[in-house]
Each structure stands twice: as structure tokens, then as C-alpha cells.
Motif scaffolding. Sequence first.
Motif, PDB file in Angstrom:
ATOM      1  N   ALA A 221     127.310  10.024  48.573  1.00  0.00           N
ATOM      2  CA  ALA A 221     126.038  10.591  49.052  1.00  0.00           C
ATOM      3  C   ALA A 221     126.208  12.054  49.468  1.00  0.00           C
ATOM      4  O   ALA A 221     125.400  12.915  49.100  1.00  0.00           O
ATOM      5  CB  ALA A 221     125.518   9.761  50.218  1.00  0.00           C
ATOM      6  N   LEU A 222     127.260  12.338  50.218  1.00  0.00           N
ATOM      7  CA  LEU A 222     127.462  13.723  50.664  1.00  0.00           C
ATOM      8  C   LEU A 222     127.714  14.642  49.475  1.00  0.00           C
ATOM      9  O   LEU A 222     127.180  15.755  49.400  1.00  0.00           O
ATOM     10  CB  LEU A 222     128.646  13.818  51.633  1.00  0.00           C
ATOM     11  N   ALA A 223     128.545  14.170  48.539  1.00  0.00           N
ATOM     12  CA  ALA A 223     128.866  15.009  47.373  1.00  0.00           C
ATOM     13  C   ALA A 223     127.607  15.253  46.536  1.00  0.00           C
ATOM     14  O   ALA A 223     127.366  16.372  46.061  1.00  0.00           O
ATOM     15  CB  ALA A 223     129.948  14.341  46.527  1.00  0.00           C
ATOM     16  N   LEU A 224     126.801  14.217  46.372  1.00  0.00           N
ATOM     17  CA  LEU A 224     125.564  14.345  45.598  1.00  0.00           C
ATOM     18  C   LEU A 224     124.670  15.428  46.191  1.00  0.00           C
ATOM     19  O   LEU A 224     124.229  16.349  45.492  1.00  0.00           O
ATOM     20  CB  LEU A 224     124.856  12.982  45.635  1.00  0.00           C
ATOM     21  N   ALA A 225     124.432  15.335  47.469  1.00  0.00           N
ATOM     22  CA  ALA A 225     123.535  16.301  48.124  1.00  0.00           C
ATOM     23  C   ALA A 225     124.121  17.719  48.049  1.00  0.00           C
ATOM     24  O   ALA A 225     123.400  18.688  47.826  1.00  0.00           O
ATOM     25  CB  ALA A 225     123.302  15.884  49.570  1.00  0.00           C
ATOM     26  N   ARG A 226     125.419  17.830  48.206  1.00  0.00           N
ATOM     27  CA  ARG A 226     126.061  19.154  48.195  1.00  0.00           C
ATOM     28  C   ARG A 226     125.974  19.806  46.821  1.00  0.00           C
ATOM     29  O   ARG A 226     125.678  20.991  46.697  1.00  0.00           O
ATOM     30  CB  ARG A 226     127.528  18.984  48.624  1.00  0.00           C
ATOM     31  N   HIS A 227     126.201  19.019  45.758  1.00  0.00           N
ATOM     32  CA  HIS A 227     126.225  19.610  44.412  1.00  0.00           C
ATOM     33  C   HIS A 227     124.832  19.874  43.862  1.00  0.00           C
ATOM     34  O   HIS A 227     124.705  20.546  42.832  1.00  0.00           O
ATOM     35  CB  HIS A 227     126.990  18.698  43.452  1.00  0.00           C
ATOM     36  N   LEU A 228     123.800  19.342  44.505  1.00  0.00           N
ATOM     37  CA  LEU A 228     122.456  19.510  43.951  1.00  0.00           C
ATOM     38  C   LEU A 228     121.732  20.738  44.491  1.00  0.00           C
ATOM     39  O   LEU A 228     120.514  20.815  44.428  1.00  0.00           O
ATOM     40  CB  LEU A 228     121.629  18.245  44.208  1.00  0.00           C
ATOM     41  N   ALA A 229     122.486  21.687  44.998  1.00  0.00           N
ATOM     42  CA  ALA A 229     121.846  22.891  45.529  1.00  0.00           C
ATOM     43  C   ALA A 229     121.228  23.737  44.410  1.00  0.00           C
ATOM     44  O   ALA A 229     120.262  24.459  44.630  1.00  0.00           O
ATOM     45  CB  ALA A 229     122.861  23.716  46.320  1.00  0.00           C
ATOM     46  N   GLY A 230     121.783  23.638  43.177  1.00  0.00           N
ATOM     47  CA  GLY A 230     121.239  24.437  42.079  1.00  0.00           C
ATOM     48  C   GLY A 230     120.555  23.555  41.035  1.00  0.00           C
ATOM     49  O   GLY A 230     119.824  22.638  41.379  1.00  0.00           O
ATOM     50  N   ASP A 231     120.828  23.819  39.751  1.00  0.00           N
ATOM     51  CA  ASP A 231     120.236  23.044  38.650  1.00  0.00           C
ATOM     52  C   ASP A 231     120.649  21.561  38.744  1.00  0.00           C
ATOM     53  O   ASP A 231     121.817  21.243  39.027  1.00  0.00           O
ATOM     54  CB  ASP A 231     120.748  23.658  37.332  1.00  0.00           C
ATOM     55  N   VAL A 232     119.705  20.644  38.463  1.00  0.00           N
ATOM     56  CA  VAL A 232     119.982  19.213  38.647  1.00  0.00           C
ATOM     57  C   VAL A 232     121.084  18.733  37.712  1.00  0.00           C
ATOM     58  O   VAL A 232     122.073  18.126  38.156  1.00  0.00           O
ATOM     59  CB  VAL A 232     118.699  18.368  38.435  1.00  0.00           C
TER      60      VAL A 232
END
Length: 396
Positions: A326-337
Motif C-alpha cells: 500500500a505504501l509503495a503504491l501510493a508513493r509511486h503514483l505521484a506521476g503518470d499512472v
Amino acid sequence: MTGTAAVIGGSIGGLFAAAALRKAGWQVQVHERVGVPLSGRGAGIVTHPQLLHALAEVGADTSDLGVQVHDRVVFDRDGARVTTLPYPQIVTSWDRMYQTLRRLIPDDAYHLGEMLASYTEDADGVTLHFESGAEARVDLLVGADGFRSAVRARLLPDVQPAYSGYVVWRALAQEADLSPEMRDRIFDVFGMFMPQGTQIVGYPIAGENNDLRPGHRRYNFVWYFPVSQDGLTDMLTDASGQTHAISIPPPLVRDDVLAQLEETAARVLPDVFQHVLAKSERPFFTPIYDHLSPTFAKGRVALSGDAACVARPHVGMGVTKAAQDALALARHLAGDVSAGLQAYSAERVPLSRAAYERSQMLGRHMMQVPMQGDPMDGRHNPNMDEIIRLTAVADF
Ligand SMILES: Cc1cc2nc3c(=O)[nH]c(=O)nc-3n(C[C@H](O)[C@H](O)[C@H](O)COP(=O)(O)OP(=O)(O)OC[C@H]3O[C@@H](n4cnc5c(N)ncnc54)[C@H](O)[C@@H]3O)c2cc1C
């Protein structure tokens, strides 16, 4: 960027993903197929520093999280202590984790009784199709729908969970029901018994409503037990002759299956664990399956928690792994999906594989170890030190 997201599965993995995405600014809806609030699954949950960190990151309350144990103790067949390893750890319950995370999601974003049937994806988004006939359109779909994930079935149809060759029996005893002598011998430690071909793990957890007062807690009993594929089919068959796929509701486990368990317990287990089992509510079993998805994302669709990977419970990492996803998902989604999801998968697949492989190694140590001396006395497991050191440890 942020946008709209649907999380399929309203259990611990789904709640963690939803909480982390909400914190990152996403508008999230959670869809859970079960029609009533979830409860009781998994019973005991061991925690790790990474889980406490993740809970704090998503804004969850970590006070009074569970019972603190200080030592791991291996018992032999006579109930004597073979070895002790100091290892402080908080042990909690599935209910406590669920309730803590559920509070982070507003009621109007958490939908019970909504089962995803399928989805279609195009360049701009994902359209969800529910069993009810309802549809929803989102920028991001997260499959947190467990090890038989409908999202994964569509995303990665070749990935199929494989039966490990053993089941885990679980039971809970009320602390107050244990005799004072037995209670004093096991209650305050993370206890283990490891003869050849089977294994017991037991530890205290909070009582009803997270009651942590001595005398009001419960003891969580876990027994790994080898069962052939045919034997499993028989255990999954209820008294009416119906065979259930994957798992059987606990009240439908046949009396003769439970009688067999009691007979084996009397023959194999130390007195302390026999006592716990005798004082427990009706035990229930879960077959242990393995799977590791080769990728955790494609396009606008991600997998998290057990939908992405199941590491056997020996590592006690299911909840922690879901939290890390969950944390990694939210962190990596700052730019293009799509690019963010590829980065998410690249980070999480190798770390999940490490937990997955560790859990299989611990399973092999339990099932296939040739022992010198009496293989059933619980004193001759050549991997005892490694098992006590690596069980329920999250060093990845
Ligand atoms: C014996 C045992 C001991 C364990 N001990 C530990 C431990 O000590 N520590 C630990 O961290 N973990 C432990 N685990 C694992 C842990 O319970 C799970 O890994 C964790 O809860 C994450 O689960 P999840 O939310 O990803 O999946 P699940 O809990 O399986 O939830 C998936 C959810 O998705 C829903 N769903 C499924 N399909 C659909 C659909 N089509 N549409 C809508 N909803 C759907 C389901 O109803 C379910 O609620 C243990 C597991 C077992 C079996």
C-alpha cells in the motif's frame, strides 16, 4: 497525479491500500463482496516494525496494539523448555487490525455486498462491472481481493495458487479457561513445538474488544498439519456430502475430522498445547497455498496483498506485506499512472519473492527434515535454531 481509484476487497489489504491512496490525495472507493462487516479472520497476527511504521504512515492508531511477548520458547513433547530466544514482538488480532484501518475510511467510501464480476480497460481509465449489474469508471483499479483474486484472474490468468501439502488448524482459548499451571507455562511467550512433519506455534492475543487485561486475553493456537490432496478433498466435504472448493466454513467441518484432530493431538502434542486445544472454541482449518505473481501491475491495474502474493504464514508477513504494498503504491503514483504502477511492481515483486521463498524454506524445514534420534520428541529438529530465529521475522 491523483484521480479516482477503486479498491476491490475490503479486508486488511484493501483497507491499507485505500488509506494510503486517500492520504496521497486519491478519491477512493472500496468494494467488498461480503455483505456484512468482516470479522475474526486469521485470529492472531504477529507484527513487525515495518507494520507499525505503515500504520503510523496512514494515520492509524497504534496505541495498545496487542500483547507484548519478550521470548520465543521451544517446548518438547514432555512440555519442557528446550530452548529460549529473546525476541520482543507485539502480537495482535485480525479484528484489531481491521477495526483500526476501517476507521480511516469514511462509510460512504466503503461498500459491502459489491462483488466485482469483471473490468474493461482502455487508455483513459478502467470500467468496473459488478455482479449486481452496476458499473463504475475510475483512473486506477487496485485488486486487493485475496489469493483467489478476480482482478488477477483477468490480469494474469496463468497465475494459479498451488496447494502446499499441508493445512493449518487454528483455535482460540480464553485465558480465564486455562488452568493456572498451564497458563503460567506458556501464556507470556511465543511458544513453538517442532517435531518432524508438523509444527505448533502459539501466543497470547487480546480478548474480545481488544481487552488486554491479564485474565481477559486469549491464546492463539496454530498447528501446521500435513494432508494429501485426497485427504484435503475429504476434509473439505461436509456431513451432507458436499465438497467445498478451497476452504470450508468452520461450522461445517465434520465431527469425525475434529475427532481425528483430537486423537492426533493426544498422541503427538505436549500437554500444554493439548490443554489449549481442549479449552478452545471449535478449531477450524485453512489449506496453505502458494503463489507469486510475476508482475504486480499492468496498465492502470495493480494487485496488492494476498492477490499479488501469498507467503505461507511461517513468516507472519501477510498483513505487513499488504501494508508495504500500500505504501509503495501510493508513493509511486505521484506521476503518470502506468509508469507509477510499473515502478511499484519493480519494487514489490523482488521483496515479496524474498518473503515467499523464506516461507517455503521454513515449510521444508518443517515437513522434510530427517532427524537423528526420536523424530517426534521435539528435541531433534536439526533446523531448530534457524526456525526459531526466522519464523515470523520480517527482515525484508
Ligand atoms: C494461519 C494464518 C496465519 C496468519 N498469520 C499472519 C500473521 O501472523 N501476520 C500477518 O501479517 N499475516 C498473517 N496471515 C495472513 C493475513 O491474514 C493476510 O495476508 C492479510 O490479511 C492480507 O489479506 P488481503 O486483504 O490481501 O486478502 P483477504 O483477507 O483474503 O481479503 C480479500 C477480500 O476481498 C474480497 N473479495 C474477493 N473477491 C472479491 C470480488 N470479486 N469483489 C469484491 N470483493 C472481493 C474478499 O471477500 C475479502 O474480504 C495469516 C494467514 C493465515 C492463513
